[in-house]
Design a protein around this motif. Structure first.
Motif, PDB file in Angstrom:
ATOM      1  N   LEU A 364       0.805  -1.220   0.000  1.00  0.00           N
ATOM      2  CA  LEU A 364       0.000   0.000   0.000  1.00  0.00           C
ATOM      3  C   LEU A 364       0.845   1.281   0.000  1.00  0.00           C
ATOM      4  O   LEU A 364       0.540   2.216  -0.756  1.00  0.00           O
ATOM      5  N   PRO A 365       1.914   1.387   0.812  1.00  0.00           N
ATOM      6  CA  PRO A 365       2.711   2.629   0.791  1.00  0.00           C
ATOM      7  C   PRO A 365       3.283   2.957  -0.584  1.00  0.00           C
ATOM      8  O   PRO A 365       3.152   4.102  -1.040  1.00  0.00           O
ATOM      9  N   PRO A 366       3.918   1.981  -1.295  1.00  0.00           N
ATOM     10  CA  PRO A 366       4.379   2.318  -2.650  1.00  0.00           C
ATOM     11  C   PRO A 366       3.238   2.712  -3.583  1.00  0.00           C
ATOM     12  O   PRO A 366       3.401   3.573  -4.456  1.00  0.00           O
ATOM     13  N   ALA A 393       0.971   3.761   6.870  1.00  0.00           N
ATOM     14  CA  ALA A 393       0.569   2.686   5.962  1.00  0.00           C
ATOM     15  C   ALA A 393       1.245   1.374   6.328  1.00  0.00           C
ATOM     16  O   ALA A 393       0.627   0.304   6.274  1.00  0.00           O
ATOM     17  N   TYR A 394       2.524   1.443   6.683  1.00  0.00           N
ATOM     18  CA  TYR A 394       3.214   0.216   7.081  1.00  0.00           C
ATOM     19  C   TYR A 394       2.667  -0.321   8.400  1.00  0.00           C
ATOM     20  O   TYR A 394       2.618  -1.537   8.606  1.00  0.00           O
ATOM     21  N   LEU A 395       2.281   0.551   9.314  1.00  0.00           N
ATOM     22  CA  LEU A 395       1.663   0.093  10.556  1.00  0.00           C
ATOM     23  C   LEU A 395       0.350  -0.626  10.266  1.00  0.00           C
ATOM     24  O   LEU A 395      -0.006  -1.583  10.967  1.00  0.00           O
ATOM     25  N   PHE A 396      -0.357  -0.182   9.242  1.00  0.00           N
ATOM     26  CA  PHE A 396      -1.584  -0.856   8.830  1.00  0.00           C
ATOM     27  C   PHE A 396      -1.284  -2.299   8.421  1.00  0.00           C
ATOM     28  O   PHE A 396      -1.980  -3.242   8.821  1.00  0.00           O
ATOM     29  N   ALA A 399      -0.320  -4.388  11.467  1.00  0.00           N
ATOM     30  CA  ALA A 399      -1.482  -4.732  12.279  1.00  0.00           C
ATOM     31  C   ALA A 399      -2.216  -5.941  11.692  1.00  0.00           C
ATOM     32  O   ALA A 399      -2.627  -6.859  12.414  1.00  0.00           O
ATOM     33  N   TRP A 400      -2.364  -5.971  10.378  1.00  0.00           N
ATOM     34  CA  TRP A 400      -3.012  -7.114   9.741  1.00  0.00           C
ATOM     35  C   TRP A 400      -2.165  -8.374   9.872  1.00  0.00           C
ATOM     36  O   TRP A 400      -2.694  -9.471  10.064  1.00  0.00           O
ATOM     37  N   LEU A 401      -0.852  -8.225   9.772  1.00  0.00           N
ATOM     38  CA  LEU A 401       0.025  -9.381   9.937  1.00  0.00           C
ATOM     39  C   LEU A 401      -0.056  -9.923  11.363  1.00  0.00           C
ATOM     40  O   LEU A 401      -0.070 -11.142  11.581  1.00  0.00           O
TER      41      LEU A 401
END
Length: 828
Positions: A364-366, A393-396, A399-401
């Motif tokens: 998502l971030p890229p 975005a990376y924290l998102f 969190a899913w991981l």
């Protein structure tokens, strides 16, 4: 828009721009679905064939014979009844002696399902709805092979000589118990009394199979449940085969957590591959913006491309996982005595979820940065450079991981522990990798151009190099633990056992057989001490009644408190026992209610010095006060007891004896003499049991190794992605060096040195991690020291270097073929 996205996806896959992203997703999905398909097939078998797997509608299990009251109630409810008894005993055919798991069945067995029998090993089978006739036995293939006997042969079971009537291939209610290693012998219940095998102290599982109308089954179940005693339980279609469910649950969790290593490494590869994809498409996105494509439509276009990629990766990963799960079934086939239906769609949805979490969580971030590219980048390429990170975005994605980890773990506590463990492991490996990269820098002096430049590149790309090292090290360490370290642990365990340690155990010795057995062993040159024992169940510790529910968080304590203990008595402290606390029995305490408890058992159950323990011994309650705690030398292989008392306390209870002794290899004929003279005695050959245990461990290790192969491949993808993500930067650097006079041979040497150093450092870290974990397991599980294997470090460094060089060369070999002038004209 959809058609454009589909065409672009095909073009990007053909050109190789999305291949790394695709490969990382496929590996992650395949590893998760392989375990998922395996578990789902067993789950469906349990749900769809519950009655057949039980052999009836209701199963009653006890360690004592069921009371006449229970049998009368079954007749009152007009229920069909089949009785079975299961116990271990020795059987003999000619000169061959083997410990067997004997199952005596009545004429009405089974009530549900069928048995599969053949008249010749390897031949076709026939389904039958009854057990063997009186005078006959059925053997499973393993027992027939061990005894070297065919159908029609005669073997000895206790006092009886029975004819082999068939080879038993499948029985509906055969349990999967990881510690029931003996092969099966099925006989008729009517033959059991004449065999002489049912004696005091024999460990027998008494089972009643019931079948009937659902309402009558429910009425009987409601009548029996409040009357169940300790050691008694019932199973129905809702809780059928708890040993399979428990084992499956543990195996699925463990294998699932193992696959998470692959998923996490795949997430790293996705981040690197998606970042490179974004860098290489900034110019194209700027041109699209110039041609009128809005930011929203640009993001939407790439979102559709990612959706198509996720669908393709999920489909290919699920197909690969479906094929791979057959390898798991093959590895664990020795444990599975049930036919398995095809799996359902649940693993497919799990695989799709993994693909979606990895792709949209970490790509998502890229994707956001592609949508934010300025139009002026067409003229000024320094604009719109990729940002260092988009933390939110990376924290998102993280969190899913994390949610995925908790889901696979099965409960939030284990999931949180797994998250903490993964975080600590990655943090430690990352720190070691960074230090190793820095430590390698001084070694670049004194070598040739390739050596100096290769190590300089390692330091120059420190972050990327550390990622590569960590990814490879984790995969290599997992494989080391399951191969070299496992073998070393088993070898060290064998060597830690004294050469003259007892290798035979005799149990179920009756009091009237004691003197004759001692004389027989003495004639063979064996001095053995026969220890008396009685079976007892712990009811109370102090003022607290105990049961499995008293230890909700400790599975070992639950098993210990539910089992029957073997109590023994003696006046002196046994050899190999040392006092950890308290005092040994005084002579005047003979016949008094005092006890000695093993220190580990006391720690597990919370027993303290001075506590009063209440036991039920053959229906007689005995109260014993703990006066000492003992440490046992389990490696001595002597007969040991959790609880000891002075003589004179158990005089009125039924007693049997147990002993152990060392039988030299050339004296194996004594096995047959013992069985011929004392047919009811069970002889346990420890070496045979250890070989069977090693076979089981090999099967388990093969299954786990197969899963960790995905981890190793994911580590290779991370290495490839990390090298490829810096492809343009390295291409420009190599072009400059070639323009300044460096030869292609020198640059090739530098690249090989860098890759080999990366792999060697990963191998050293993996060997260090495997060695430390091996030492921890040796001390905590085996209570012994494991010798350091220095050749492991050297060998793993070589393997890591070879793996890194071969993988990295695929990514970087094209760099040397690019003309320097073309690179310098195009710029970065």
């Amino acid at each position: 828009m959809i058609r454009l996205a589909w065409r672009l996806l095909g073009r990007e896959l053909r050109s190789g721009e999305l291949r790394l992203l695709f490969a990382a997703l496929v590996i992650a999905v395949a590893s998760v679905t392989a375990v998922g398909f395996f578990a789902d097939r067993i789950r469906l078998a349990l749900e769809r064939e519950a009655q057949q797997l039980m052999g009836g509608d209701l199963l009653l299990i006890a360690d004592q014979a069921w009371s006449p009251e229970v049998l009368a109630e079954t007749r009152q409810q007009d229920l069909q009844l089949a009785e079975t008894l299961i116990f271990p005993s020795m059987v003999m055919a000619g000169e061959q002696v083997q410990l067997a798991d004997i199952k005596a069945v009545g004429s009405s067995y089974p009530l549900r399902g069928q048995l599969s029998v053949t008249t010749q090993s390897g031949a076709g089978s026939a389904a039958v709805d009854h057990g063997p006739e009186p005078g006959f036995v059925w053997l499973d293939e393993r027992l027939a092979g061990a005894l070297k006997i065919d159908v029609g042969g005669t073997l000895t079971v206790g006092l009886l000589h029975l004819k082999v009537g068939g080879i038993l291939l499948q029985e509906p209610d055969r349990g999967v118990n990881f510690f029931t290693l003996a092969p099966r012998l099925m006989m008729h219940l009517d033959d059991l009394p004449a065999s002489g095998l049912i004696q005091e102290g024999a460990r027998i599982s008494y089972r009643l199979l019931l079948a009937g109308e659902p309402e009558r089954i429910a009425a009987f179940k409601n009548w029996l449940e409040p009357r169940l005693l300790r050691g008694q339980r019932l199973e129905n279609t809702q809780n059928a085969r708890p040993e399979i469910r428990s084992a499956l649950d543990r195996a699925q969790r463990f294998l699932g957590l193992a696959t998470l290593l692959t998923v996490i490494l795949a997430a790293v590869a996705v981040v690197l591959a998606a970042r490179r994809y974004m860098q290489r498409h900034l110019d194209a996105c700027a041109v699209m913006r110039c041609l009128g494509l809005t930011q929203r439509r640009l993001v939407g276009l790439h979102f559709l491309i990612y959706c198509g990629l996720a669908v393709l990766a999920a489909a290919c990963g699920c197909l690969l996982g479906f094929l791979a799960h057959f390898a798991l079934l093959q590895s664990l086939s020795g444990w599975l005595g049930i036919s398995l239906p095809l799996p359902g769609w649940l693993p497919v949805w799990q695989g799709c979820a993994v693909a979606a979490v990895l792709l949209f969580g970490f790509a998502l971030p890229p994707l956001i940065q592609l949508g934010q590219v300025p139009v002026l980048r067409v003229l000024r390429r320094e604009l719109g450079a990729p940002k260092a990170s988009l933390l939110g975005a990376y924290l998102f994605g993280l969190a899913w991981l994390a949610a995925l980890v908790v889901l696979v773990a099965g409960d939030w506590r284990m999931g949180c522990l797994a998250l903490a463990g993964f975080a600590c492991a990655f943090g430690v490996f990352w720190l070691i990798a960074r230090l190793a990269v820095r430590a390698a820098a001084p070694f670049r002096h004194g070598g040739g151009f390739g050596w100096r430049q290769g190590l300089a590149n390692l330091s120059r790309h420190g972050t990327a190099s550390s990622i590569q090292i960590v990814a490879l090290a984790i995969g290599l360490m997992a494989m080391l633990l399951l191969t070299v370290t496992r073998v070393e642990l088993l070898d060290a365990w064998r060597k830690a056992t004294p050469p003259d340690a007892p290798n035979r155990f005799l149990i179920n010795i009756q009091p009237h057989q004691r003197d004759a057995l001692v004389h027989l062993l003495a004639d063979a040159g064996i001095q053995a001490e026969l220890a008396p024992m009685a079976r007892a169940r712990l009811l109370q510790i102090g003022e607290r009644r105990v049961s499995a529910a008293s230890f909700p968080e400790d599975e070992r304590a639950q098993r210990l408190v539910e089992r029957e203990f073997n109590l023994s008595w003696r006046q002196s402290l046994p050899p190999g026992n040392t006092l950890a606390a308290g005092r040994w029995f005084a002579p005047e305490e003979s016949g008094q209610g005092v006890a000695s408890v093993e220190a580990g058992l006391a720690r597990t159950l919370g027993i303290q010095l001075g506590d009063d323990l209440l036991f039920s011994v053959a229906g007689i309650e005995k109260k014993l006060r703990v006066v000492n705690l003992r440490k046992l030398d389990w490696e001595s292989m002597r007969v040991n007891f959790f609880v000891l008392t002075p003589p004179g306390i158990m005089d009125e209870v039924a007693t049997s004896y147990i002993t152990s002794f060392h039988l030299p290899p050339g004296n194996s004929a004594l096995n047959g003499q013992l069985l011929a003279q004392f047919p009811n005695i069970t002889l346990i050959d420890v070496s045979t049991v250890l070989r069977q245990l090693e076979t089981v461990m090999s099967q388990v290790s093969a299954a786990i190794q197969f899963i960790f192969l995905f981890t190793l491949v994911a580590g290779g993808v991370v290495l490839y992605s990390a090298l490829f993500s810096a492809f343009d930067e390295r291409r420009h650097t190599l072009a400059l060096m070639r323009a300044l006079g460096a030869q292609r041979r020198q640059l090739r040497q530098a690249m090989i040195v860098e890759l080999a150093a990366t792999g060697a450092l990963a191998g050293l870290i993996a060997a260090l991690g495997a060695e430390l974990l091996g030492q921890l397991i040796a001390r905590q599980v085996f209570q012994m020291a494991l010798a350091t294997n220095f050749t492991l470090f050297f060998g793993t460094a070589l393997v890591g270097a070879a793996l890194s060089t071969s993988t990295g060369w695929l990514a970087l070999r094209a760099l040397l073929a690019t003309p320097p002038l073309q690179v310098l004209r195009n710029g970065l």
